[in-house]
Every structure is written in structure tokens, then in C-alpha cells.
Scaffold this motif. Structure first.
Motif, PDB file in Angstrom:
ATOM      1  N   LEU A   1     -26.110  67.604 -64.462  1.00 33.44           N
ATOM      2  CA  LEU A   1     -24.978  67.391 -65.184  1.00 33.44           C
ATOM      3  C   LEU A   1     -24.054  68.454 -65.471  1.00 33.44           C
ATOM      4  O   LEU A   1     -23.142  68.453 -66.079  1.00 33.44           O
ATOM      5  CB  LEU A   1     -25.350  66.642 -66.400  1.00 33.44           C
ATOM      6  CG  LEU A   1     -25.152  65.056 -66.437  1.00 33.44           C
ATOM      7  CD1 LEU A   1     -26.334  64.669 -65.503  1.00 33.44           C
ATOM      8  CD2 LEU A   1     -25.514  64.519 -67.697  1.00 33.44           C
ATOM      9  N   MET A   2     -24.702  69.516 -65.094  1.00 32.11           N
ATOM     10  CA  MET A   2     -23.993  70.640 -65.342  1.00 32.11           C
ATOM     11  C   MET A   2     -23.197  71.240 -63.914  1.00 32.11           C
ATOM     12  O   MET A   2     -23.981  71.106 -62.742  1.00 32.11           O
ATOM     13  CB  MET A   2     -24.774  72.006 -65.293  1.00 32.11           C
ATOM     14  CG  MET A   2     -25.521  71.988 -66.783  1.00 32.11           C
ATOM     15  SD  MET A   2     -24.621  71.859 -68.180  1.00 32.11           S
ATOM     16  CE  MET A   2     -24.509  70.267 -68.722  1.00 32.11           C
ATOM     17  N   PRO A   3     -22.030  71.422 -64.017  1.00 31.25           N
ATOM     18  CA  PRO A   3     -21.134  71.348 -62.639  1.00 31.25           C
ATOM     19  C   PRO A   3     -21.763  72.608 -61.482  1.00 31.25           C
ATOM     20  O   PRO A   3     -21.445  71.778 -60.263  1.00 31.25           O
ATOM     21  CB  PRO A   3     -19.611  71.820 -63.203  1.00 31.25           C
ATOM     22  CG  PRO A   3     -19.604  71.641 -64.650  1.00 31.25           C
ATOM     23  CD  PRO A   3     -20.938  71.464 -64.970  1.00 31.25           C
TER      24      PRO A   3
ATOM     25  N   ILE B   1     -17.531  72.331 -70.343  1.00 33.07           N
ATOM     26  CA  ILE B   1     -18.988  72.387 -70.550  1.00 33.07           C
ATOM     27  C   ILE B   1     -19.450  71.588 -71.941  1.00 33.07           C
ATOM     28  O   ILE B   1     -20.347  70.890 -72.079  1.00 33.07           O
ATOM     29  CB  ILE B   1     -19.245  73.988 -70.744  1.00 33.07           C
ATOM     30  CG1 ILE B   1     -19.188  74.745 -69.408  1.00 33.07           C
ATOM     31  CG2 ILE B   1     -20.720  74.032 -71.333  1.00 33.07           C
ATOM     32  CD1 ILE B   1     -20.146  74.177 -68.369  1.00 33.07           C
ATOM     33  N   SER B   2     -18.566  71.907 -72.908  1.00 34.30           N
ATOM     34  CA  SER B   2     -18.852  71.002 -74.119  1.00 34.30           C
ATOM     35  C   SER B   2     -18.962  69.481 -73.677  1.00 34.30           C
ATOM     36  O   SER B   2     -19.742  68.926 -74.451  1.00 34.30           O
ATOM     37  CB  SER B   2     -17.856  71.346 -75.213  1.00 34.30           C
ATOM     38  OG  SER B   2     -16.495  70.813 -74.696  1.00 34.30           O
ATOM     39  N   GLN B   3     -18.043  68.993 -72.997  1.00 27.92           N
ATOM     40  CA  GLN B   3     -18.363  67.534 -72.773  1.00 27.92           C
ATOM     41  C   GLN B   3     -19.545  67.251 -71.899  1.00 27.92           C
ATOM     42  O   GLN B   3     -20.144  66.206 -72.107  1.00 27.92           O
ATOM     43  CB  GLN B   3     -17.002  67.078 -72.105  1.00 27.92           C
ATOM     44  CG  GLN B   3     -15.692  67.182 -72.974  1.00 27.92           C
ATOM     45  CD  GLN B   3     -14.402  66.613 -72.197  1.00 27.92           C
ATOM     46  OE1 GLN B   3     -14.309  65.451 -72.112  1.00 27.92           O
ATOM     47  NE2 GLN B   3     -13.551  67.525 -71.792  1.00 27.92           N
ATOM     48  N   MET B   4     -19.862  68.181 -70.863  1.00 24.28           N
ATOM     49  CA  MET B   4     -20.899  67.811 -70.284  1.00 24.28           C
ATOM     50  C   MET B   4     -22.349  67.757 -70.913  1.00 24.28           C
ATOM     51  O   MET B   4     -23.251  67.236 -70.567  1.00 24.28           O
ATOM     52  CB  MET B   4     -21.097  68.705 -68.890  1.00 24.28           C
ATOM     53  CG  MET B   4     -19.799  68.383 -68.076  1.00 24.28           C
ATOM     54  SD  MET B   4     -19.623  66.864 -67.402  1.00 24.28           S
ATOM     55  CE  MET B   4     -21.068  66.345 -66.755  1.00 24.28           C
ATOM     56  N   LEU B   5     -22.224  68.891 -71.814  1.00 24.02           N
ATOM     57  CA  LEU B   5     -23.375  69.240 -72.716  1.00 24.02           C
ATOM     58  C   LEU B   5     -23.707  67.776 -73.551  1.00 24.02           C
ATOM     59  O   LEU B   5     -24.673  67.267 -73.956  1.00 24.02           O
ATOM     60  CB  LEU B   5     -23.328  70.267 -73.828  1.00 24.02           C
ATOM     61  CG  LEU B   5     -23.443  71.708 -72.985  1.00 24.02           C
ATOM     62  CD1 LEU B   5     -23.171  72.571 -74.060  1.00 24.02           C
ATOM     63  CD2 LEU B   5     -24.679  71.870 -72.592  1.00 24.02           C
ATOM     64  N   GLY B   6     -22.582  67.091 -74.116  1.00 18.18           N
ATOM     65  CA  GLY B   6     -22.545  65.897 -74.922  1.00 18.18           C
ATOM     66  C   GLY B   6     -23.278  64.841 -74.156  1.00 18.18           C
ATOM     67  O   GLY B   6     -23.813  63.941 -74.545  1.00 18.18           O
TER      68      GLY B   6
END
Length: 597
Positions: free
Chosen positions: A121-123, A215-220
Motif C-alpha cells: 500500500l506504499m506507492p 502518504i497520510s491517506q495511504m497510511l490510513g
């Protein structure tokens, strides 16, 4: 808020401060706060009770398994990577452990499962490019150091996503691939909005506002998705968790907070050193190759290796490519090991995690006296030894007369030059009768390329084995040992008695056998490489594959200054970090000994 929930939140804050050293730790812990449904408070307490196993599991794929190709999904390359398969396997393991009331093992398996789910999920784990290679590790460091700030951005500017799992059999595959596809849409944008120069100076400044939003949205998504997956694990196990109420006192007692604080500081220093090494190479050459972290190299080489195999199958050419046609990226610390070795390592990790203490660092296991030797002027002496070897015999003394030059030249034909040895080295006494060494082998020119050739087979004549010259081979022939297979089958004590030579002892024969086994099993390994590895007490491919390159180099560098080390290096180039990483990488692709027949 109830008193129990307040106490639970306090435990979470303590754990976050004392035990969470990286992003995977923080994601794993934060996912527990988003669990919904019946008995979730009991499950949450269970994970708090076994927090050490949970956090160990969340980092085990990086520290224990090192199967880095399974941490990625390259969306544009037909979803290349093994994250889906590993996540499915660890989901089943977690369910089975909970069904059998193996609570701590089940918690550990959930930690591992969360790692394989969240990585794709990390680009930067969804593609591969030169631009990404330059900033990959630095960006990960930035995310770790900015984690709390990124979560605040998520909560203030956006909101936690809603993730619903389907009831289909492939629900886990779908949720992982959907997340990877979404992450891949931000691949180029994240690279564009990360400043390597700023990130090296201060990791919190590496991402601009656009990068922070991504990054904040992918961490969520990783956090909420992991919560939903854990709920599906609990439902699949269909058991009631035990009633445990972890106390703050008990948590702190298991953490040993001062030790963890020290370890976290050391790990942060190591991360800074890795990022700076990449940055220096980028500034110097414009690209990142030699300094890439081992996990990136593992993924790149595995991908290119698979692409080569695919191309060979399509073209009908089943022959392995020549070394010059291999990838020029330096070899990784460890490619994905054979399936049976990897599964055995994972099984051992599940069994071992309940009894062993957490270990974040590995130090060279040297005797006390040897550590002292390394400290006393080793650097100055090593520089001198290296410079003497580079200049060679002819340039050693420009003022030497012709007679002296002739003497040196004649002497060089009979033996390898021995460097000046300090008393603290404790050199091994020279053999009574010199062993006839084979001619120096050419060192691998492309030390960073993936090797596919094996340089020794069991049916080869014994003279082809490391450390065995023609004279020694004739000695063994007299006792019926003619091939490498014969040599590895005979007991060292029996061979030593039969040969009856003072300098060929049982211990010496055992070392030669270990060298021959390594060259038979590890692709790309030559005789002098095996001599150095065995001399540094690396005797088995699995031991080499799991080694740390810097730790191995710290053993190799002083060894090659000894008489035995000089004998192995001979006129060649001393191994550097690139070659050491190559040994480790190829050892991960070793074959069974009988396959050398």
C-alpha cells in the motif's frame, strides 16, 4: 470514556513511546484502536498482553525472513511480487493458532500478516525505476520520523477510509490488489514531491504538502484495512479470547524501557548512515547502485531474474545468460531463498518468538582477545598493507638494485608475498611443507551481477577443488580419493591418517571439505572466495545467506591480512562490500549438494 478504556489508551501511549521503532510497529499498534465488533476489547487486551510477539511479527519479514520480493506488488508488471501469497499463508496460520488456543503464536502471526498487507500500500513498493531507487530509503525514513504528523494530517484534512471486505474466497487478494492499485496511482507524484536533499538533512522536511497528503491517506488505508483483516481472523478462528487485563506495571516490566530507548537510538543512527550513503552516491554519480539498501537490491535482482527467465522461455533458449549479460546492479544481501529453506525459517520464527528476547542488533561474535586486536592501530596497518599489495613487488622499492630485484622476482614465483605482521596478530605458524596451491583464479569482474554458474561439480577431479594442487591431489589419489565426491565422502581423520603428512591434518582437511562444499553449492563462488569465507568461519550457505554484509566485511578485512588470507587473495583484489553482498545474495540461491553431481 470508561476507566478500563482510559487505562488501555495509557498502555498504548506507553508502548508507542517505548517499543515502536519503525512504521510497521506503529501501524500494527494503531490498527488495534480501530477494531469493531463483539469481544474486540478482549482481543485488544490479548494483543497488549503479548505486545512483544505482535511487534516482533510486524517486523519479522524484514528482519527474519528477508523475502523482499514478497513485500511488493508491481502493478504495471502484471502484479509482480509475492505479497498476496504470503498474506494468505499467514492469515491461515493465525486462524489455526487461535483455534488451538496458542494465543501468543497467533498474535505473532497477525503481526506478520499486517506487514505483508501494508507494504504494497506504499506507492514506492508498487513499481521500479531509477528515480525511485535514489529516494526510496530516504522517503521511508521520512515517513517513520513524520508518522505522528502524517496521522494528524489524515485526521484533520481527510478522514479514515471505509474499507469493506467481500465474502468471496479471494477477499484478501482483492483488498491487497485494490490497495496496491490505488497506491500505484501516486507513484510518480510521490517521487516528484520528495526532496532527497532536504530529507537527508532533516527527514521530517523531505515530503512537501502534496507528498504528505499522499502518504497520510495511504497510511490510513493500511491502518483501517489491517483492522478489518484482524476482525476476519477472529471470525475465522471462532473462539473466545482469554480474559486478560494487562496492567501498566506488567507492560513496563516486559518492555525494559531503557534498553529499548538505546536500541531505537542506534537504529536511527544506522538509518541515517544508510540514507547518507545513498545520497553521497547520487551526488557523485547521479544514480544509486552501489549504496542501495539490501532489500531494494533483492527486489530489483529478483524481478530482473524472473524477466530473464520469462524471455528465455518465450525465445525457446533454455541456456543461462552469460555473466556479462546479467544485471549490473550489485548483488543483494539475500535473494529469496529456496521455498523449503524459507518456510523452515518462518516456522522457526513462530516457534522461537515466545521464548527468545527481542534482538534488534547483531554484533560480530569475536573472542575477547580478537576484539582488542582490532582496536590497536588496525586502520593504519590495514592501509599500509593494502597500499603494498596495490603497488606490487616491482614498485615496492624503487632504489633496489638489480640483484635484489632478481631475487624478489624469483621468490615471487615460489610463494606469495607475506605482509609485515604485527605481534598482536597471532599469525598461524607456517606449514612445515608448503601446500602446492593452484594458480590464482581471476576474480569476478562484475561482482555485482547475479551469478548462475557453478564452478565445481562432484564428478570433477580433486585438483579442481579449492586449496588442492597437483601434488596434494596425488597424495589423496594414493588412498583412493580421485574426485570431489570421493573427497567429500571420506572422513577427515581417516584421510589424515592415510596421507600421513605433517602439514595435512584432520582440521585442515575439514576446512578444505567445507570450501569445496561451498563452491559446489553457491553459484558464482570461486575457490579463493570459499577459502576466505571458511577462514572467517562461514561454512554453510544458509549461514552466509543470513549474514549481515557489514558484519561479514568486518571479519573479512582483518582476515585477509593474515598469512592464510594473503594466501587466498594472492595477486588478486581484496574483497570489498560489493563482493561480500554478492556472496550473500548468491548463497540465498544455493543448490543442494547432491545437485552438483
Amino acid at each position: 470514556m470508561s476507566r478500563r478504556r482510559e487505562d488501555q489508551n495509557l498502555l498504548f501511549r506507553v508502548l508507542r513511546k517505548a517499543a515502536c521503532a519503525n512504521t510497521h510497529h506503529k501501524l500494527a499498534l494503531d490498527s488495534l484502536m480501530h477494531l469493531n465488533g463483539p469481544m474486540m476489547e478482549q482481543w485488544r487486551n490479548l494483543f497488549l498482553r503479548f505486545n512483544s510477539a505482535y511487534l516482533d511479527g510486524s517486523k519479522a519479514p524484514d528482519k527474519e525472513f528477508k523475502d523482499f520480493r514478497n513485500h511488493v506488488i508491481h502493478v504495471r508488471q502484471n502484479n509482480w511480487g509475492g505479497a498476496v501469497g504470503q498474506a494468505q499463508k499467514w492469515y491461515q496460520r493465525a486462524v489455526e493458532e487461535f483455534k488451538q488456543s496458542h494465543w501468543e503464536k497467533g498474535v505473532y502471526c497477525c503481526g506478520v500478516l499486517g506487514h505483508y498487507y501494508s507494504d504494497p500500500l506504499m506507492p514506492l513498493h508498487t513499481g521500479q525505476s531509477d528515480a525511485e531507487a535514489k529516494m526510496h530509503r530516504a522517503c521511508e525514513w521520512t515517513v517513520n520520523k513524520s508518522y505522528d504528523r502524517l496521522i494528524k494530517i489524515l485526521e484533520i484534512l481527510f478522514e479514515y477510509p471505509t474499507i469493506t471486505l467481500t465474502q468471496k474466497d479471494d477477499w484478501l487478494e482483492q483488498v491487497i490488489l485494490e490497495g496496491a492499485k490505488e497506491a500505484n496511482q501516486h507513484y510518480e507524484s510521490l517521487i516528484e514531491h520528495y526532496s532527497l536533499e532536504k530529507g537527508v538533512r532533516s527527514p521530517e522536511q523531505g515530503l512537501d504538502k502534496v507528498g504528505q497528503s499522499i502518504i497520510s491517506q495511504m497510511l490510513g488505508r493500511a491502518m483501517i484495512g489491517n483492522s478489518r483483516i484482524l476482525e476476519r481472523v477472529f471470525a475465522g478462528a471462532a473462539v473466545r479470547p482469554p480474559d486478560v487485563v494487562p496492567s501498566l506495571h506488567a507492560i513496563v516490566a516486559t518492555l525494559k524501557v531503557p534498553a529499548h530507548i538505546v536500541v531505537n537510538q542506534i537504529e536511527d543512527a544506522q538509518e541515517r548512515a544508510i540514507v547518507n550513503r545513498v545520497y553521497r552516491e547520487v551526488r557523485r554519480t547521479g544514480h544509486a547502485r552501489e549504496s542501495l539498501p539490501v532489500e531494494q537490491i533483492a527486489v530489483r535482482n529478483a524481478f530482473q531474474f524472473d524477466e530473464q527467465k520469462k524471455g528465455e522461455q518465450q525465445s525457446g533458449n533454455q541456456q543461462s545468460p552469460a555473466p556479462a549479460q546479467q544485471t549490473d546492479v550489485r548483488r543483494q544481501r539475500q535473494s529469496e531463498p529456496p521455498t523449503e529453506q524459507r518456510e523452515e525459517r518462518e516456522d522457526n520464527a513462530v516457534t522461537r518468538q515466545s521464548t527468545e528476547p527481542r534482538r534488534s542488533l547483531r554484533f560480530p561474535k569475536w573472542p575477547q582477545w580478537k576484539i582488542g586486536e582490532q582496536i590497536g592501530g588496525m586502520l593504519d596497518w590495514a592501509r599500509g598493507a593494502f597500499s603494498r599489495r596495490r603497488r606490487g613487488d616491482g614498485d615496492r622499492d624503487d632504489s633496489a638494485g638489480d640483484a635484489e630485484r632478481e631475487t624478489l622476482a624469483a621468490d615471487a614465483k615460489q610463494r606469495v608475498e607475506r605482509p609485515v605482521v604485527r605481534p598482536a596478530e597471532r599469525p598461524v605458524e607456517p606449514p612445515v611443507e608448503p601446500v602446492d596451491e593452484p594458480q590464482p583464479e581471476p576474480r569476478t569482474q562484475h561482482a555485482g551481477s547475479l551469478e548462475t554458474k557453478f564452478y565445481l561439480q562432484l564428478d570433477d577431479e580433486l585438483v579442481a577443488a579449492p586449496s588442492i594442487g597437483k601434488k596434494t591431489a596425488r597424495r589423496f589419489a594414493r588412498i583412493g580419493v580421485a574426485t570431489v565426491d570421493d573427497f567429500l565422502a571420506i572422513k577427515p581423520a581417516v584421510a589424515a591418517d592415510g596421507i600421513d603428512a605433517q602439514h595435512i591434518t584432520e582440521q585442515t582437511i575439514r576446512q578444505w571439505q567445507d570450501q569445496a562444499k561451498l563452491v559446489c553449492q553457491v553459484p558464482g563462488l570461486r575457490g579463493h572466495d570459499a577459502q576466505i569465507l571458511v577462514g572467517c568461519d562461514y561454512r554453510h550457505p544458509n549461514q552466509i545467506a543470513q549474514a549481515d554484509p557489514d558484519e561479514m566485511l568486518a571479519k573479512v578485512e582483518p582476515y585477509i591480512q593474515t598469512r592464510e588470507g594473503q594466501w587466498a587473495v594472492r595477486a588478486g583484489k581484496a574483497p570489498d562490500r560489493v563482493e561480500v553482498v554478492g556472496w550473500i545474495a548468491n548463497a540465498g540461491r544455493c543448490r543442494k549438494l547432491r545437485a552438483a553431481a
